[in-house]
Design an enzyme around this catalytic site. Structure first.
Site, PDB file in Angstrom:
ATOM      1  N   ARG A 195     -20.642  26.519 -26.805  1.00 17.03           N
ATOM      2  CA  ARG A 195     -19.864  27.683 -27.257  1.00 17.03           C
ATOM      3  C   ARG A 195     -19.495  28.588 -26.086  1.00 17.03           C
ATOM      4  O   ARG A 195     -18.399  29.172 -26.066  1.00 17.03           O
ATOM      5  CB  ARG A 195     -20.681  28.454 -28.301  1.00 17.03           C
ATOM      6  CG  ARG A 195     -19.935  29.610 -28.958  1.00 17.03           C
ATOM      7  CD  ARG A 195     -20.702  30.089 -30.182  1.00 17.03           C
ATOM      8  NE  ARG A 195     -20.000  31.156 -30.870  1.00 17.03           N
ATOM      9  CZ  ARG A 195     -20.398  32.428 -30.893  1.00 17.03           C
ATOM     10  NH1 ARG A 195     -21.511  32.777 -30.249  1.00 17.03           N
ATOM     11  NH2 ARG A 195     -19.721  33.338 -31.546  1.00 17.03           N
TER      12      ARG A 195
ATOM     13  N   HIS B 153     -15.759  29.914 -25.386  1.00 17.20           N
ATOM     14  CA  HIS B 153     -15.408  31.331 -25.344  1.00 17.20           C
ATOM     15  C   HIS B 153     -14.947  31.762 -23.950  1.00 17.20           C
ATOM     16  O   HIS B 153     -14.245  32.771 -23.822  1.00 17.20           O
ATOM     17  CB  HIS B 153     -16.593  32.181 -25.809  1.00 17.20           C
ATOM     18  CG  HIS B 153     -16.729  32.230 -27.300  1.00 17.20           C
ATOM     19  ND1 HIS B 153     -16.943  33.395 -27.994  1.00 17.20           N
ATOM     20  CD2 HIS B 153     -16.660  31.244 -28.234  1.00 17.20           C
ATOM     21  CE1 HIS B 153     -17.012  33.138 -29.292  1.00 17.20           C
ATOM     22  NE2 HIS B 153     -16.863  31.831 -29.458  1.00 17.20           N
TER      23      HIS B 153
ATOM     24  N   ASN C 159     -18.226  38.065 -29.323  1.00 18.00           N
ATOM     25  CA  ASN C 159     -19.270  37.732 -28.348  1.00 18.00           C
ATOM     26  C   ASN C 159     -20.526  38.586 -28.457  1.00 18.00           C
ATOM     27  O   ASN C 159     -21.628  38.129 -28.141  1.00 18.00           O
ATOM     28  CB  ASN C 159     -18.721  37.888 -26.918  1.00 18.00           C
ATOM     29  CG  ASN C 159     -17.658  36.872 -26.577  1.00 18.00           C
ATOM     30  OD1 ASN C 159     -17.608  35.799 -27.158  1.00 18.00           O
ATOM     31  ND2 ASN C 159     -16.793  37.216 -25.632  1.00 18.00           N
TER      32      ASN C 159
ATOM     33  N   HIS D 289     -20.002  22.903 -34.697  1.00 22.17           N
ATOM     34  CA  HIS D 289     -20.917  23.603 -35.610  1.00 22.17           C
ATOM     35  C   HIS D 289     -21.882  22.647 -36.310  1.00 22.17           C
ATOM     36  O   HIS D 289     -22.616  23.053 -37.206  1.00 22.17           O
ATOM     37  CB  HIS D 289     -20.124  24.406 -36.642  1.00 22.17           C
ATOM     38  CG  HIS D 289     -19.521  25.656 -36.084  1.00 22.17           C
ATOM     39  ND1 HIS D 289     -18.794  26.552 -36.835  1.00 22.17           N
ATOM     40  CD2 HIS D 289     -19.542  26.170 -34.820  1.00 22.17           C
ATOM     41  CE1 HIS D 289     -18.393  27.560 -36.068  1.00 22.17           C
ATOM     42  NE2 HIS D 289     -18.822  27.340 -34.841  1.00 22.17           N
TER      43      HIS D 289
END
Length: 324
Positions: free
Chosen positions: A63, A67, A96, A195
């Site tokens: 992740r 990001h 975040n 996920h």
């Protein structure tokens, strides 16, 4: 005259292609082969150690790369701390804040690499390699990481707030966000499959599990409510639940099977299988784990290509959280 214009047009098109090729060529899987031949093995050791201590860290590192790349490109801007007045950290952005993690693992990998070849390997490349190594450490795919990114000297909390997906996004919003970065709707579904590992905070799915809507399995909602009280306060908001209850620490295709059973934890998960244009992709991946893993690897390679700083652009940070 028409022939001359056509010739000029074709020549200009060729120049553009060559320029594009030259730019792409600056990222290469062999970038550190001579300048830091032990870079990848050094990073891998750090990532394996971190994931063995905490399996959830694998999801966090995947992740973190995502990001990073979705804001200003894959330039390690997400790692920068506040440095008034020039830098407002992306860590404080809504998608975040109290959510993105793994910074200390990247710092450890950077410190280890600096010992073997100081000032050579960028933080942006370490984030990209860490995501690959983290995926593989929990049974996910591996892929060839192209290298040669340099680190930004800026961050953008504004872009982090505007460009990163939210747990409450509907399908059209998700498709739009990913399209803006060059991804198809199918690639968006593919990357959402990350996920299959990791956890989410209660605050990101409370509305879904207490909403009594038709797109959630009642038993699943009841089970999840036990770990996420309806009472809104800071302690409850931080409570964690695995995104995939079945195999929370293994990278597999159960995420997609869950969606078909209306057991997606986040609203932005379940909308991928809700009678819309992406249902067929979810169905395909639910039946074909090998296809999912192969497509995921390809999508991650593509993500690593988003607007890297190369050549003389950017810098090589000595410490990933600061410009030094």
């Amino acid at each position: 005259m028409g022939g001359r214009i056509q010739s000029v047009t074709i020549t200009f098109a060729i120049i553009l292609v060559l320029l594009g090729t030259a730019c792409d060529a600056q990222l290469s899987s062999t970038f550190y082969d001579t300048t830091c031949p032990n870079a990848l093995s050094t990073i891998r050791t750090t990532i394996r150690t971190a994931v063995s201590k905490e399996r959830r860290m694998a999801a966090s590192l995947v992740r973190l790369h995502f990001h990073d790349c979705f804001v200003q490109g894959c330039d390690a801007s997400i790692l920068l701390d506040d440095s008034p007045p020039t830098i407002v950290s992306e860590k404080g952005a809504l998608p975040n804040n109290n959510s993105v993690r793994g910074f200390e693992v990247i710092d450890q990998a950077k410190a280890a690499v600096e010992k073997v070849c100081p000032g050579v390997v960028s933080c942006a490349d370490i984030v990209a390699v860490a995501a690959r190594d983290a995926s593989f450490a929990v049974g996910g795919p591996s892929w060839v990481v192209k290298l040669g990114r340099r680190d930004s000297t800026t961050a953008s909390i504004a872009l982090a707030n505007s460009d990163l997906p939210l747990a409450s996004d509907d399908l059209n919003t998700l498709i739009s966000r990913f399209s803006n970065k060059g991804f198809s709707a199918k690639e968006m579904v593919t990357l959402s499959g990350a996920h299959t590992i990791g956890q989410a905070r209660c605050v990101t799915f409370r509305n879904r599990i207490y909403g009594n809507t038709s797109d959630i399995d009642a038993g699943f909602a009841s089970t999840r409510q036990r770990g996420c009280p309806s009472l809104i306060n800071n302690d409850n908001n931080k409570k964690l639940s695995p995104l995939d209850l079945v195999t929370p620490n293994s990278f597999d295709n159960n995420y997609f099977k869950n969606l078909i059973q209306k057991k997606g934890l986040l609203q932005s998960d379940q909308v991928l299988f809700s009678g819309g244009s992406t249902d067929s992709f979810v169905s395909e991946y639910s039946k074909n784990p090998t296809t999912f893993k192969s497509d995921f690897a390809a999508a991650m390679i593509k993500m690593g290509d988003i607007s890297p700083l190369t050549g003389s652009a950017g810098i090589i940070r000595k410490i990933c959280s600061a410009i030094n």
